[in-house]
Design a protein around this motif. Structure first.
Motif, PDB file in Angstrom:
ATOM      1  N   TYR A  58       8.651   5.740   0.230  1.00 34.43           N
ATOM      2  CA  TYR A  58       7.923   4.858  -0.691  1.00 34.43           C
ATOM      3  C   TYR A  58       6.987   3.893   0.022  1.00 34.43           C
ATOM      4  O   TYR A  58       6.184   3.218  -0.613  1.00 34.43           O
ATOM      5  CB  TYR A  58       8.942   4.036  -1.502  1.00 34.43           C
ATOM      6  CG  TYR A  58       9.968   3.382  -0.598  1.00 34.43           C
ATOM      7  CD1 TYR A  58       9.728   2.159   0.007  1.00 34.43           C
ATOM      8  CD2 TYR A  58      11.179   4.032  -0.303  1.00 34.43           C
ATOM      9  CE1 TYR A  58      10.649   1.585   0.867  1.00 34.43           C
ATOM     10  CE2 TYR A  58      12.104   3.461   0.561  1.00 34.43           C
ATOM     11  CZ  TYR A  58      11.823   2.250   1.138  1.00 34.43           C
ATOM     12  OH  TYR A  58      12.725   1.696   2.000  1.00 34.43           O
ATOM     13  N   CYS A  59       7.101   3.796   1.334  1.00 30.05           N
ATOM     14  CA  CYS A  59       6.474   2.682   2.047  1.00 30.05           C
ATOM     15  C   CYS A  59       5.170   3.105   2.711  1.00 30.05           C
ATOM     16  O   CYS A  59       5.129   4.102   3.435  1.00 30.05           O
ATOM     17  CB  CYS A  59       7.447   2.137   3.088  1.00 30.05           C
ATOM     18  SG  CYS A  59       6.740   0.766   4.035  1.00 30.05           S
ATOM     19  N   GLN A  96       8.388 -10.293  10.823  1.00 31.91           N
ATOM     20  CA  GLN A  96       8.615  -8.965  10.250  1.00 31.91           C
ATOM     21  C   GLN A  96       7.694  -7.931  10.884  1.00 31.91           C
ATOM     22  O   GLN A  96       6.551  -8.240  11.217  1.00 31.91           O
ATOM     23  CB  GLN A  96       8.373  -9.008   8.741  1.00 31.91           C
ATOM     24  CG  GLN A  96       8.778  -7.724   8.051  1.00 31.91           C
ATOM     25  CD  GLN A  96       8.608  -7.793   6.544  1.00 31.91           C
ATOM     26  OE1 GLN A  96       7.527  -7.558   6.020  1.00 31.91           O
ATOM     27  NE2 GLN A  96       9.678  -8.151   5.853  1.00 31.91           N
ATOM     28  N   ARG A 149      16.855  -5.210   3.791  1.00 36.79           N
ATOM     29  CA  ARG A 149      17.170  -4.780   2.420  1.00 36.79           C
ATOM     30  C   ARG A 149      17.818  -3.405   2.462  1.00 36.79           C
ATOM     31  O   ARG A 149      17.390  -2.551   3.241  1.00 36.79           O
ATOM     32  CB  ARG A 149      15.890  -4.681   1.597  1.00 36.79           C
ATOM     33  CG  ARG A 149      15.287  -6.017   1.235  1.00 36.79           C
ATOM     34  CD  ARG A 149      14.246  -5.758   0.188  1.00 36.79           C
ATOM     35  NE  ARG A 149      13.523  -6.927  -0.213  1.00 36.79           N
ATOM     36  CZ  ARG A 149      12.505  -6.868  -1.067  1.00 36.79           C
ATOM     37  NH1 ARG A 149      12.107  -5.701  -1.554  1.00 36.79           N
ATOM     38  NH2 ARG A 149      11.881  -7.964  -1.422  1.00 36.79           N
ATOM     39  N   GLU A 151      17.812  -1.582  -0.218  1.00 34.43           N
ATOM     40  CA  GLU A 151      16.880  -0.890  -1.149  1.00 34.43           C
ATOM     41  C   GLU A 151      17.543  -0.315  -2.390  1.00 34.43           C
ATOM     42  O   GLU A 151      17.028  -0.444  -3.489  1.00 34.43           O
ATOM     43  CB  GLU A 151      16.057   0.212  -0.449  1.00 34.43           C
ATOM     44  CG  GLU A 151      15.500  -0.152   0.923  1.00 34.43           C
ATOM     45  CD  GLU A 151      14.476  -1.279   0.920  1.00 34.43           C
ATOM     46  OE1 GLU A 151      14.133  -1.783  -0.153  1.00 34.43           O
ATOM     47  OE2 GLU A 151      14.039  -1.687   2.023  1.00 34.43           O
ATOM     48  N   MET A 191      14.784  -2.719  -4.312  1.00 31.79           N
ATOM     49  CA  MET A 191      13.603  -2.549  -5.157  1.00 31.79           C
ATOM     50  C   MET A 191      14.081  -2.137  -6.548  1.00 31.79           C
ATOM     51  O   MET A 191      15.062  -1.405  -6.681  1.00 31.79           O
ATOM     52  CB  MET A 191      12.696  -1.461  -4.584  1.00 31.79           C
ATOM     53  CG  MET A 191      12.060  -1.856  -3.261  1.00 31.79           C
ATOM     54  SD  MET A 191      10.957  -0.582  -2.633  1.00 31.79           S
ATOM     55  CE  MET A 191      12.109   0.711  -2.208  1.00 31.79           C
ATOM     56  N   PRO A 221       9.923  -5.595  -7.525  1.00 33.59           N
ATOM     57  CA  PRO A 221       9.648  -4.332  -8.213  1.00 33.59           C
ATOM     58  C   PRO A 221       9.169  -3.278  -7.228  1.00 33.59           C
ATOM     59  O   PRO A 221       8.470  -3.595  -6.263  1.00 33.59           O
ATOM     60  CB  PRO A 221       8.514  -4.713  -9.178  1.00 33.59           C
ATOM     61  CG  PRO A 221       7.820  -5.864  -8.512  1.00 33.59           C
ATOM     62  CD  PRO A 221       8.905  -6.627  -7.797  1.00 33.59           C
ATOM     63  N   TYR A 222       9.557  -2.037  -7.465  1.00 33.35           N
ATOM     64  CA  TYR A 222       8.979  -0.912  -6.721  1.00 33.35           C
ATOM     65  C   TYR A 222       7.539  -0.735  -7.215  1.00 33.35           C
ATOM     66  O   TYR A 222       7.283  -0.769  -8.422  1.00 33.35           O
ATOM     67  CB  TYR A 222       9.807   0.352  -6.979  1.00 33.35           C
ATOM     68  CG  TYR A 222       9.059   1.619  -6.629  1.00 33.35           C
ATOM     69  CD1 TYR A 222       8.845   1.958  -5.295  1.00 33.35           C
ATOM     70  CD2 TYR A 222       8.527   2.440  -7.622  1.00 33.35           C
ATOM     71  CE1 TYR A 222       8.121   3.105  -4.962  1.00 33.35           C
ATOM     72  CE2 TYR A 222       7.813   3.585  -7.299  1.00 33.35           C
ATOM     73  CZ  TYR A 222       7.614   3.903  -5.965  1.00 33.35           C
ATOM     74  OH  TYR A 222       6.892   5.021  -5.645  1.00 33.35           O
ATOM     75  N   ILE A 223       6.617  -0.588  -6.272  1.00 25.65           N
ATOM     76  CA  ILE A 223       5.199  -0.396  -6.614  1.00 25.65           C
ATOM     77  C   ILE A 223       4.752   0.916  -5.963  1.00 25.65           C
ATOM     78  O   ILE A 223       4.874   1.080  -4.740  1.00 25.65           O
ATOM     79  CB  ILE A 223       4.353  -1.576  -6.078  1.00 25.65           C
ATOM     80  CG1 ILE A 223       4.816  -2.899  -6.722  1.00 25.65           C
ATOM     81  CG2 ILE A 223       2.861  -1.341  -6.334  1.00 25.65           C
ATOM     82  CD1 ILE A 223       4.211  -4.156  -6.097  1.00 25.65           C
ATOM     83  N   ILE A 309       2.267  -2.261   2.728  1.00 24.64           N
ATOM     84  CA  ILE A 309       3.532  -1.654   2.293  1.00 24.64           C
ATOM     85  C   ILE A 309       3.317  -0.986   0.940  1.00 24.64           C
ATOM     86  O   ILE A 309       3.783   0.109   0.685  1.00 24.64           O
ATOM     87  CB  ILE A 309       4.615  -2.757   2.208  1.00 24.64           C
ATOM     88  CG1 ILE A 309       4.909  -3.311   3.596  1.00 24.64           C
ATOM     89  CG2 ILE A 309       5.860  -2.240   1.553  1.00 24.64           C
ATOM     90  CD1 ILE A 309       5.943  -4.406   3.600  1.00 24.64           C
ATOM     91  N   TYR A 310       2.605  -1.699   0.057  1.00 22.97           N
ATOM     92  CA  TYR A 310       2.212  -1.174  -1.265  1.00 22.97           C
ATOM     93  C   TYR A 310       0.815  -1.709  -1.551  1.00 22.97           C
ATOM     94  O   TYR A 310       0.384  -2.681  -0.926  1.00 22.97           O
ATOM     95  CB  TYR A 310       3.226  -1.586  -2.354  1.00 22.97           C
ATOM     96  CG  TYR A 310       3.596  -3.044  -2.312  1.00 22.97           C
ATOM     97  CD1 TYR A 310       2.745  -4.023  -2.813  1.00 22.97           C
ATOM     98  CD2 TYR A 310       4.791  -3.456  -1.733  1.00 22.97           C
ATOM     99  CE1 TYR A 310       3.081  -5.363  -2.748  1.00 22.97           C
ATOM    100  CE2 TYR A 310       5.131  -4.798  -1.649  1.00 22.97           C
ATOM    101  CZ  TYR A 310       4.272  -5.744  -2.167  1.00 22.97           C
ATOM    102  OH  TYR A 310       4.590  -7.062  -2.081  1.00 22.97           O
TER     103      TYR A 310
HETATM  104  N1  5AD Z   1       7.058  -1.151  -3.447  1.00 20.63           N
HETATM  105  C1  5AD Z   1       7.752  -2.301  -3.406  1.00 20.63           C
HETATM  106  N2  5AD Z   1       8.386  -2.763  -2.312  1.00 20.63           N
HETATM  107  C2  5AD Z   1       8.304  -2.022  -1.204  1.00 20.63           C
HETATM  108  N3  5AD Z   1       8.841  -2.202   0.003  1.00 20.63           N
HETATM  109  C3  5AD Z   1       8.475  -1.170   0.793  1.00 20.63           C
HETATM  110  N4  5AD Z   1       7.711  -0.310   0.099  1.00 20.63           N
HETATM  111  C4  5AD Z   1       7.586  -0.816  -1.149  1.00 20.63           C
HETATM  112  C5  5AD Z   1       6.941  -0.374  -2.338  1.00 20.63           C
HETATM  113  N5  5AD Z   1       6.239   0.767  -2.395  1.00 20.63           N
HETATM  114  C6  5AD Z   1       9.741  -3.310   0.315  1.00 20.63           C
HETATM  115  C7  5AD Z   1      11.097  -2.773   0.773  1.00 20.63           C
HETATM  116  C8  5AD Z   1      11.201  -3.300   2.198  1.00 20.63           C
HETATM  117  C9  5AD Z   1      10.314  -4.515   2.168  1.00 20.63           C
HETATM  118  C10 5AD Z   1       9.834  -4.967   3.494  1.00 20.63           C
HETATM  119  O1  5AD Z   1       9.235  -4.104   1.362  1.00 20.63           O
HETATM  120  O2  5AD Z   1      12.130  -3.318  -0.031  1.00 20.63           O
HETATM  121  O3  5AD Z   1      12.521  -3.625   2.581  1.00 20.63           O
END
Ligand code: 5AD
Ligand code: FES
Length: 367
Positions: A58-59, A96, A149, A151, A191, A221-223, A309-310
């Motif tokens: 996801y990252c 970080q 995290r 996750e 997330m 939130p997951y993005i 990251i997103y």
């Molecule tokens: N959407 C939201 N959060 C994200 N992270 C990494 N990728 C995404 C994403 N696509 C968050 C993860 C990680 C933190 C540094 O960023 O939870 O632990």
């Protein structure tokens, strides 16, 4: 003593009625005020390397994303950010980076040592899964806290989105326990709305926060990031019909509120991801439903955009001084205070002369 059953947790996670949700948020806000007070702690974030050897599905920093220009800050640049944290009145810096093998443990230890000797800052590290020897070295160098995290607490989903580095790679929950043994304050988190994540998974995440007795809990939130397998839809972890959670502001706020109710003394940030999905109000929303920490970005502007990251991250072009001003304005507009000093867990209770029995005695979760 607050009591909340498994069933009630699941009901709250599915709740959509605005007036019921207002009750949940008001409850969480009362718990926040009683246990950690009105101070909001500022943690200055330094994103010092975007190189990463991992392939988290996801990252945006995953190694396979070749569309990203990678950077690594110099020691002088990092120290410059730490000095700026002091001048802006922050009590903590969060260092970080991706899992970047080119950064040696000794190099990082030296920087931690310098910051601890030369400034009053607390140092939080957020450097992914590292060996026990490295974590011990940084602790000896003076690092106070570690964020990792987990996750999702759902093992199958976790494995589907985190290819291991090696067949016997460590598990993040075990690493959090190791970090606690080493004397770090430990931060975990999740997330919300990961494809394949069910309501049961989120309830499991909340249980895990309590079981680990986390000092810090990050919930965002997951993005979807289009340059990743999960974000492009190429990877679709299965989930039962009607069970898929979403990465909305509402779902995130419910998780923050429940985390506060279940873990009254934890430090809980209103995350950048929440600010990203609601640029006008996200940060304040988190602070109104249980959060007591914000993490202004100290990364120099020329690098910020590259730590993707997103997509469309909040504050992407703001200078550190501007975020500082903006956040202080937001905090005051809520009638809250800016915390001073390191803002470790438990400080607020000590100040209030109010050391309570342990978490587990305060809130009973009925199985
Ligand atoms: N959407 C939201 N959060 C994200 N992270 C990494 N990728 C995404 C994403 N696509 C968050 C993860 C990680 C933190 C540094 O960023 O939870 O632990
Ligand atoms: Fe960065 Fe508001 S917090 S501009």
């Amino acid at each position: 003593m607050a009591e909340i059953s498994e069933r009630e947790i699941l009901d709250w996670l599915r709740e959509r009625d605005p007036s019921r949700l207002r009750e949940l948020y008001a409850w969480a806000d009362r718990v926040r005020k009683e246990h950690v007070g009105d101070a909001i702690h500022l943690r200055g974030l330094i994103e010092f390397s975007s190189h990463c050897i991992r392939q988290c599905m996801y990252c945006g920093l995953r190694q396979a994303n070749s569309s990203l220009t990678r950077y690594r800050m110099s020691r002088e640049e990092i120290l410059g950010c730490a000095r700026q944290a002091v001048s802006l009145g922050y009590g903590t810096v969060v260092m970080q980076a991706g899992e970047d093998d080119a950064l040696t443990a000794e190099w990082i230890a030296e920087i931690v040592g310098w910051i601890k000797r030369e400034t009053p800052l607390a140092v939080t590290l957020s450097l992914g899964e590292r060996t026990a020897a490295e974590l011990a070295l940084w602790r000896e160098a003076g690092a106070d806290r570690y964020l990792l995290r987990f996750e999702t607490s759902d093992e199958k989903l976790y494995r589907a989105i985190h290819p291991r580095r090696s067949p016997d790679g460590p598990d993040r929950i075990a690493l959090l326990r190791e970090l606690r043994q080493l004397g770090y304050e430990i931060g975990g988190g999740v997330m919300v709305g990961i494809p394949g994540q069910s309501y049961e998974c989120l309830a499991g995440d909340l249980r895990t926060f309590r079981a680990l007795d986390l000092d810090m809990i990050g919930i965002g939130p997951y993005i979807a990031h289009p340059m990743t397998p999960l974000g492009s839809g190429q990877l679709r972890p299965p989930v039962a019909p009607g069970e898929q959670t979403d990465g909305s502001e509402e779902m995130t706020c419910k998780m923050v509120a429940l985390a506060r109710i279940l873990c009254p003394t934890a430090n809980i940030p209103s995350t950048t991801a929440l600010a990203t999905i609601d640029k006008a109000n996200g940060r304040k929303q988190g602070l109104l439903v249980g959060a007591n920490v914000v993490m202004p970005n100290l990364t120099p502007v020329q690098y910020r955009r590259l730590y993707e990251i997103y997509p469309a991250k909040a504050c992407i072009d703001e200078k550190p001084v501007d975020c500082n001003q903006c956040l202080r304005g937001q905090i005051h507009s809520l009638g809250r205070l800016v915390g001073t000093g390191p803002g470790s867990r438990g400080e607020a209770e000590e100040f209030a002369g109010l050391i309570e029995p342990s978490d587990s005695q305060l809130v009973q979760v009925q199985a």
